[in-house]
Design a protein around this motif. Structure first.
Motif, PDB file in Angstrom:
ATOM      1  N   GLY A  16      -1.161 -11.961  -1.069  1.00  0.00           N
ATOM      2  CA  GLY A  16      -0.557 -10.453  -0.967  1.00  0.00           C
ATOM      3  C   GLY A  16      -1.442  -9.493  -1.152  1.00  0.00           C
ATOM      4  N   LYS A  17      -1.860  -8.907  -2.318  1.00  0.00           N
ATOM      5  CA  LYS A  17      -2.886  -8.505  -2.050  1.00  0.00           C
ATOM      6  C   LYS A  17      -4.364  -7.787  -1.235  1.00  0.00           C
ATOM      7  N   VAL A  18      -3.680  -9.370  -0.604  1.00  0.00           N
ATOM      8  CA  VAL A  18      -5.455  -8.881   0.433  1.00  0.00           C
ATOM      9  C   VAL A  18      -5.166  -8.059   1.350  1.00  0.00           C
ATOM     10  N   GLN A  19      -3.254  -8.591   2.051  1.00  0.00           N
ATOM     11  CA  GLN A  19      -2.568  -7.640   3.316  1.00  0.00           C
ATOM     12  C   GLN A  19      -2.704  -6.875   2.699  1.00  0.00           C
ATOM     13  N   GLU A  20      -2.051  -6.362   1.355  1.00  0.00           N
ATOM     14  CA  GLU A  20      -2.012  -4.837   1.252  1.00  0.00           C
ATOM     15  C   GLU A  20      -2.929  -4.202   1.011  1.00  0.00           C
ATOM     16  N   ALA A  21      -4.105  -4.390   0.771  1.00  0.00           N
ATOM     17  CA  ALA A  21      -5.554  -3.832   0.631  1.00  0.00           C
ATOM     18  C   ALA A  21      -6.140  -3.314   2.156  1.00  0.00           C
ATOM     19  N   THR A  26      -6.374   0.552   6.725  1.00  0.00           N
ATOM     20  CA  THR A  26      -5.967   0.511   8.009  1.00  0.00           C
ATOM     21  C   THR A  26      -4.995   1.333   8.358  1.00  0.00           C
ATOM     22  N   GLY A  27      -4.582   2.160   7.223  1.00  0.00           N
ATOM     23  CA  GLY A  27      -3.188   2.787   7.211  1.00  0.00           C
ATOM     24  C   GLY A  27      -1.868   2.386   7.690  1.00  0.00           C
ATOM     25  N   ASP A  28      -1.874   1.318   7.302  1.00  0.00           N
ATOM     26  CA  ASP A  28      -0.422   0.468   7.715  1.00  0.00           C
ATOM     27  C   ASP A  28       0.404   0.338   7.173  1.00  0.00           C
ATOM     28  N   PRO A  29       1.791   0.767   7.590  1.00  0.00           N
ATOM     29  CA  PRO A  29       2.676   0.305   6.266  1.00  0.00           C
ATOM     30  C   PRO A  29       3.634   0.068   5.794  1.00  0.00           C
ATOM     31  N   LYS A  30       3.126  -1.641   7.362  1.00  0.00           N
ATOM     32  CA  LYS A  30       3.289  -2.081   7.523  1.00  0.00           C
ATOM     33  C   LYS A  30       3.032  -3.464   6.606  1.00  0.00           C
ATOM     34  N   ASP A  31       2.007  -3.538   6.610  1.00  0.00           N
ATOM     35  CA  ASP A  31       1.027  -4.618   6.238  1.00  0.00           C
ATOM     36  C   ASP A  31       1.071  -4.728   4.538  1.00  0.00           C
ATOM     37  N   ALA A  33       3.013  -2.846   2.755  1.00  0.00           N
ATOM     38  CA  ALA A  33       5.018  -3.053   2.478  1.00  0.00           C
ATOM     39  C   ALA A  33       4.696  -4.503   2.072  1.00  0.00           C
ATOM     40  N   GLU A  34       4.434  -5.483   3.121  1.00  0.00           N
ATOM     41  CA  GLU A  34       4.284  -6.303   3.750  1.00  0.00           C
ATOM     42  C   GLU A  34       3.900  -7.181   2.836  1.00  0.00           C
ATOM     43  N   GLY A  35       2.546  -6.803   1.898  1.00  0.00           N
ATOM     44  CA  GLY A  35       1.777  -6.964   1.039  1.00  0.00           C
ATOM     45  C   GLY A  35       2.029  -7.029  -0.434  1.00  0.00           C
ATOM     46  N   ALA A  37       5.507  -7.127  -0.879  1.00  0.00           N
ATOM     47  CA  ALA A  37       6.907  -8.120  -0.554  1.00  0.00           C
ATOM     48  C   ALA A  37       6.190  -9.437  -1.045  1.00  0.00           C
ATOM     49  N   LYS A  38       5.052  -9.934  -0.604  1.00  0.00           N
ATOM     50  CA  LYS A  38       4.428 -10.830  -1.272  1.00  0.00           C
ATOM     51  C   LYS A  38       4.560 -11.367  -2.233  1.00  0.00           C
ATOM     52  N   GLN A  39       4.024 -10.192  -3.011  1.00  0.00           N
ATOM     53  CA  GLN A  39       3.533  -9.903  -4.236  1.00  0.00           C
ATOM     54  C   GLN A  39       4.790 -10.329  -5.206  1.00  0.00           C
ATOM     55  N   ALA A  40       5.472  -9.220  -4.543  1.00  0.00           N
ATOM     56  CA  ALA A  40       6.384  -9.004  -5.746  1.00  0.00           C
ATOM     57  C   ALA A  40       7.274 -11.516  -5.539  1.00  0.00           C
ATOM     58  N   GLU A  41       7.569 -11.612  -4.108  1.00  0.00           N
ATOM     59  CA  GLU A  41       7.742 -13.229  -4.967  1.00  0.00           C
ATOM     60  C   GLU A  41       7.406 -14.104  -5.097  1.00  0.00           C
ATOM     61  N   ALA A  42       5.846 -14.036  -5.271  1.00  0.00           N
ATOM     62  CA  ALA A  42       4.847 -14.884  -6.247  1.00  0.00           C
ATOM     63  C   ALA A  42       5.331 -14.170  -7.392  1.00  0.00           C
ATOM     64  N   LYS A  43       5.831 -12.921  -7.391  1.00  0.00           N
ATOM     65  CA  LYS A  43       6.195 -13.192  -9.226  1.00  0.00           C
ATOM     66  C   LYS A  43       7.347 -13.249  -9.349  1.00  0.00           C
ATOM     67  N   VAL A  44       8.909 -13.661  -8.693  1.00  0.00           N
ATOM     68  CA  VAL A  44       9.437 -14.070  -8.586  1.00  0.00           C
ATOM     69  C   VAL A  44       9.390 -15.836  -9.194  1.00  0.00           C
ATOM     70  N   ARG A  45       8.638 -16.604  -8.358  1.00  0.00           N
ATOM     71  CA  ARG A  45       8.352 -17.375  -8.420  1.00  0.00           C
ATOM     72  C   ARG A  45       7.534 -17.835  -9.409  1.00  0.00           C
ATOM     73  N   HIS A  46       6.383 -16.943 -10.103  1.00  0.00           N
ATOM     74  CA  HIS A  46       5.943 -17.794 -11.449  1.00  0.00           C
ATOM     75  C   HIS A  46       7.366 -17.318 -12.610  1.00  0.00           C
TER      76      HIS A  46
END
Length: 60
Positions: A16-21, A26-31, A33-35, A37-46
């Motif tokens: 998620g951190k890599v995708q957000e970076a 690239t200025g891509d808001p979709k990447d 946001a998805e990055g 979201a993946k970080q948030a999912e990881a936090k929930v899993r932890h």
């Protein structure tokens, strides 16, 4: 706690951190946001793993 589950959560966080970076570069808001979201999912899993650990301590 399952070491495998914890490792998967950590990998998801890094992904998620890599995708957000990449989205930042690239200025891509979709990447971005998805990055995030993946970080948030990881936090929930932890958090789930932490709860499992605490429950195991109480049971033992």
């Amino acid at each position: 706690m399952s070491l495998k589950d914890r490792a998967e959560a950590t990998a998801k966080n890094i992904e998620g951190k890599v995708q957000e970076a990449l989205g930042d570069l690239t200025g891509d808001p979709k990447d971005q946001a998805e990055g995030k979201a993946k970080q948030a999912e990881a936090k929930v899993r932890h958090t789930v793993e932490d709860i499992k650990d605490e429950a195991k301590k109480v049971i033992d």
